[in-house]
Design a protein around this motif. Structure first.
Motif, PDB file in Angstrom:
ATOM      1  N   ILE A  83       0.831  -1.201   0.000  1.00 20.00           N
ATOM      2  CA  ILE A  83       0.000   0.000   0.000  1.00 20.00           C
ATOM      3  C   ILE A  83       0.867   1.253   0.000  1.00 20.00           C
ATOM      4  O   ILE A  83       0.595   2.220  -0.734  1.00 20.00           O
ATOM      5  N   ALA A  84       1.922   1.261   0.807  1.00 22.63           N
ATOM      6  CA  ALA A  84       2.800   2.426   0.879  1.00 22.63           C
ATOM      7  C   ALA A  84       3.472   2.691  -0.461  1.00 22.63           C
ATOM      8  O   ALA A  84       3.585   3.843  -0.904  1.00 22.63           O
ATOM      9  N   ALA A  85       3.930   1.623  -1.120  1.00 22.06           N
ATOM     10  CA  ALA A  85       4.575   1.779  -2.423  1.00 22.06           C
ATOM     11  C   ALA A  85       3.601   2.343  -3.453  1.00 22.06           C
ATOM     12  O   ALA A  85       3.949   3.251  -4.224  1.00 22.06           O
ATOM     13  N   ARG A  86       2.381   1.838  -3.453  1.00 18.04           N
ATOM     14  CA  ARG A  86       1.376   2.337  -4.397  1.00 18.04           C
ATOM     15  C   ARG A  86       0.994   3.778  -4.080  1.00 18.04           C
ATOM     16  O   ARG A  86       0.776   4.582  -4.990  1.00 18.04           O
ATOM     17  N   ALA A  87       0.912   4.101  -2.792  1.00 20.55           N
ATOM     18  CA  ALA A  87       0.573   5.479  -2.400  1.00 20.55           C
ATOM     19  C   ALA A  87       1.638   6.457  -2.876  1.00 20.55           C
ATOM     20  O   ALA A  87       1.319   7.590  -3.275  1.00 20.55           O
ATOM     21  N   ALA A  88       2.906   6.035  -2.833  1.00 20.90           N
ATOM     22  CA  ALA A  88       3.994   6.903  -3.293  1.00 20.90           C
ATOM     23  C   ALA A  88       3.860   7.215  -4.783  1.00 20.90           C
ATOM     24  O   ALA A  88       4.295   8.273  -5.244  1.00 20.90           O
ATOM     25  N   ILE A  89       3.247   6.313  -5.515  1.00 22.52           N
ATOM     26  CA  ILE A  89       3.067   6.506  -6.958  1.00 22.52           C
ATOM     27  C   ILE A  89       1.791   7.301  -7.264  1.00 22.52           C
ATOM     28  O   ILE A  89       1.788   8.186  -8.122  1.00 22.52           O
ATOM     29  N   HIS A  90       0.721   7.006  -6.542  1.00 21.34           N
ATOM     30  CA  HIS A  90      -0.598   7.522  -6.906  1.00 21.34           C
ATOM     31  C   HIS A  90      -1.076   8.715  -6.072  1.00 21.34           C
ATOM     32  O   HIS A  90      -2.095   9.312  -6.411  1.00 21.34           O
ATOM     33  N   ARG A  91      -0.382   9.054  -4.983  1.00 21.76           N
ATOM     34  CA  ARG A  91      -0.905  10.081  -4.076  1.00 21.76           C
ATOM     35  C   ARG A  91      -1.100  11.422  -4.789  1.00 21.76           C
ATOM     36  O   ARG A  91      -0.390  11.788  -5.716  1.00 21.76           O
ATOM     37  N   SER A  92      -2.120  12.150  -4.287  1.00 24.18           N
ATOM     38  CA  SER A  92      -2.383  13.503  -4.754  1.00 24.18           C
ATOM     39  C   SER A  92      -1.960  14.488  -3.678  1.00 24.18           C
ATOM     40  O   SER A  92      -1.619  14.090  -2.552  1.00 24.18           O
ATOM     41  N   GLU A  93      -2.030  15.754  -3.997  1.00 21.02           N
ATOM     42  CA  GLU A  93      -1.720  16.776  -2.991  1.00 21.02           C
ATOM     43  C   GLU A  93      -2.730  16.736  -1.847  1.00 21.02           C
ATOM     44  O   GLU A  93      -2.368  16.946  -0.688  1.00 21.02           O
ATOM     45  N   GLU A  94      -3.977  16.457  -2.179  1.00 23.16           N
ATOM     46  CA  GLU A  94      -5.001  16.345  -1.134  1.00 23.16           C
ATOM     47  C   GLU A  94      -4.713  15.166  -0.222  1.00 23.16           C
ATOM     48  O   GLU A  94      -4.902  15.245   0.997  1.00 23.16           O
ATOM     49  N   ALA A 105      -3.628   4.250   2.762  1.00 27.42           N
ATOM     50  CA  ALA A 105      -4.394   3.255   2.000  1.00 27.42           C
ATOM     51  C   ALA A 105      -5.355   3.924   1.025  1.00 27.42           C
ATOM     52  O   ALA A 105      -5.542   3.456  -0.106  1.00 27.42           O
ATOM     53  N   GLU A 106      -5.958   5.025   1.458  1.00 29.50           N
ATOM     54  CA  GLU A 106      -6.891   5.748   0.587  1.00 29.50           C
ATOM     55  C   GLU A 106      -6.185   6.349  -0.623  1.00 29.50           C
ATOM     56  O   GLU A 106      -6.809   6.596  -1.658  1.00 29.50           O
ATOM     57  N   ALA A 107      -4.882   6.576  -0.491  1.00 31.19           N
ATOM     58  CA  ALA A 107      -4.106   7.187  -1.577  1.00 31.19           C
ATOM     59  C   ALA A 107      -3.488   6.158  -2.510  1.00 31.19           C
ATOM     60  O   ALA A 107      -2.858   6.521  -3.507  1.00 31.19           O
ATOM     61  N   CYS A 108      -3.672   4.869  -2.224  1.00 31.80           N
ATOM     62  CA  CYS A 108      -2.918   3.837  -2.953  1.00 31.80           C
ATOM     63  C   CYS A 108      -3.476   3.538  -4.335  1.00 31.80           C
ATOM     64  O   CYS A 108      -2.824   2.858  -5.132  1.00 31.80           O
ATOM     65  N   GLY A 109      -4.697   4.003  -4.612  1.00 27.94           N
ATOM     66  CA  GLY A 109      -5.252   3.804  -5.943  1.00 27.94           C
ATOM     67  C   GLY A 109      -5.877   2.446  -6.181  1.00 27.94           C
ATOM     68  O   GLY A 109      -6.187   2.089  -7.313  1.00 27.94           O
ATOM     69  N   ASN A 110      -6.088   1.684  -5.116  1.00 25.90           N
ATOM     70  CA  ASN A 110      -6.719   0.371  -5.238  1.00 25.90           C
ATOM     71  C   ASN A 110      -7.834   0.284  -4.202  1.00 25.90           C
ATOM     72  O   ASN A 110      -7.574   0.184  -2.993  1.00 25.90           O
ATOM     73  N   ALA A 111      -9.074   0.330  -4.662  1.00 18.78           N
ATOM     74  CA  ALA A 111     -10.227   0.395  -3.752  1.00 18.78           C
ATOM     75  C   ALA A 111     -10.337  -0.850  -2.879  1.00 18.78           C
ATOM     76  O   ALA A 111     -10.721  -0.758  -1.707  1.00 18.78           O
ATOM     77  N   LEU A 112     -10.006  -2.019  -3.431  1.00 19.37           N
ATOM     78  CA  LEU A 112     -10.114  -3.251  -2.651  1.00 19.37           C
ATOM     79  C   LEU A 112      -9.078  -3.294  -1.534  1.00 19.37           C
ATOM     80  O   LEU A 112      -9.400  -3.635  -0.387  1.00 19.37           O
ATOM     81  N   LEU A 113      -7.835  -2.938  -1.854  1.00 18.88           N
ATOM     82  CA  LEU A 113      -6.805  -2.861  -0.816  1.00 18.88           C
ATOM     83  C   LEU A 113      -7.218  -1.894   0.285  1.00 18.88           C
ATOM     84  O   LEU A 113      -7.024  -2.161   1.468  1.00 18.88           O
ATOM     85  N   LYS A 114      -7.776  -0.775  -0.118  1.00 19.23           N
ATOM     86  CA  LYS A 114      -8.212   0.244   0.851  1.00 19.23           C
ATOM     87  C   LYS A 114      -9.255  -0.316   1.806  1.00 19.23           C
ATOM     88  O   LYS A 114      -9.154  -0.140   3.024  1.00 19.23           O
TER      89      LYS A 114
END
Length: 218
Positions: free
Chosen positions: A103-114, A150-159
Motif C-alpha cells: 500500500i505504501a509503495a502504491r501510495a507513493a506513486i498515486h498520491r495527490s496533494e489532497e 491506503a486511501e491514496a494507494c489507488g486500489n479500492a479493494l486494498l483500501k
C-alpha cells in the motif's frame, strides 16, 4: 482486546442459520411470520427485519413482497469483515504485514496533494496527542494516518481490506499499550520518514519503511 459485541439482529441471524442447517426451516419453506419470529426469539420487529436482511444479503433467504420470506440455501458465506472479526490478533497483524508495504509503495506513486494534506494532518495530530499522552486519541490518529495512506494507494479493494483490519489493530493498541503513548513518541520519526517517501514519490523506500513499522508494531 475488547470483545466485539453482536447486535440482537446478528444473534437472531445466527440462530436462524442454525435452524436452517438443522432443517428446522427446510429449503423452499416459508419462515414464520414476523410476530411469531418475535415470540420465538424474544426480540422486537426491527431486530427480526434486520436479521432477515442480513441473511437475504448472504443468499440464505429470499423475501417476496406480499408472500413471505423463504429459505433458499444452507450455504452461508461469511463476509470478509466477519472472518476478520473472528481472527486472532496475530493473524490480523500478519495480514497487515502483507498489506502495508504494498500500500505504501502504491501510495507513493498515486498520491495527490489532497492525499498528502490528509496524511500530514493525521501525522501532526499523532505527534501532538502522543506528547500530551492522550492515548486513545493518539491511537486513533495513528490508525487514521495509515488509513489515509491506503486511501491514496489507488486500489479500492486494498483500501477496504485495510480499513477492516485497522479496526482490530486499534483494539490491540487499546489493550496492549495500557493508555501510554511512549512508543508512539519514539516511532514518530519513522512515521515522518514514511510520509516523506510518499511525498517524494519514492515507492521502494516507502515500502521498506512501512515494513519496518509493521515489524516493530509501531
Amino acid at each position: 482486546m475488547q470483545i466485539q459485541r453482536r447486535t440482537l439482529a446478528q444473534e437472531v441471524a445466527e440462530r436462524l442459520i442454525e435452524g436452517i442447517i438443522n432443517d428446522q426451516y427446510p429449503i423452499g419453506e416459508k419462515l414464520p411470520i414476523e410476530p411469531e419470529l418475535m415470540k420465538i426469539y424474544g426480540v422486537g420487529r426491527s431486530s427480526i427485519r434486520e436479521a432477515i436482511k442480513i441473511l437475504s444479503i448472504k443468499g440464505v433467504l429470499s423475501v417476496q413482497q406480499g408472500v413471505g420470506t423463504f429459505v433458499t440455501s444452507k450455504n452461508v458465506q461469511e463476509s470478509l469483515e466477519t472472518k476478520i472479526d473472528k481472527a486472532e490478533i496475530e493473524e490480523v497483524y500478519e495480514v497487515r504485514s502483507v498489506l502495508d508495504s504494498k500500500i505504501a509503495a502504491r501510495a507513493a506513486i498515486h498520491r495527490s496533494e489532497e492525499d498528502l494534506k490528509k496524511m500530514k494532518m493525521y501525522l501532526d495530530l499523532r505527534e501532538k496527542l502522543a506528547g500530551e499522552n492522550q492515548a486513545l486519541e493518539c491511537y486513533q490518529a495513528d490508525i487514521n494516518f495509515h488509513i489515509s495512506i491506503a486511501e491514496a494507494c489507488g486500489n479500492a479493494l486494498l483500501k477496504e481490506i485495510y480499513k477492516i483490519t485497522s479496526k482490530h489493530i486499534l483494539r490491540s493498541f487499546e489493550s496492549s499499550h495500557n493508555n501510554n503513548t511512549d512508543s508512539f513518541k519514539i516511532s514518530q520519526k519513522i512515521h515522518m520518514d514514511l510520509y516523506q517517501c510518499i511525498e517524494n514519490k519514492d515507492p521502494e523506500n516507502a515500502a521498506r519503511i512501512a515494513q519496518l513499522i509493521v515489524d516493530k508494531v509501531h
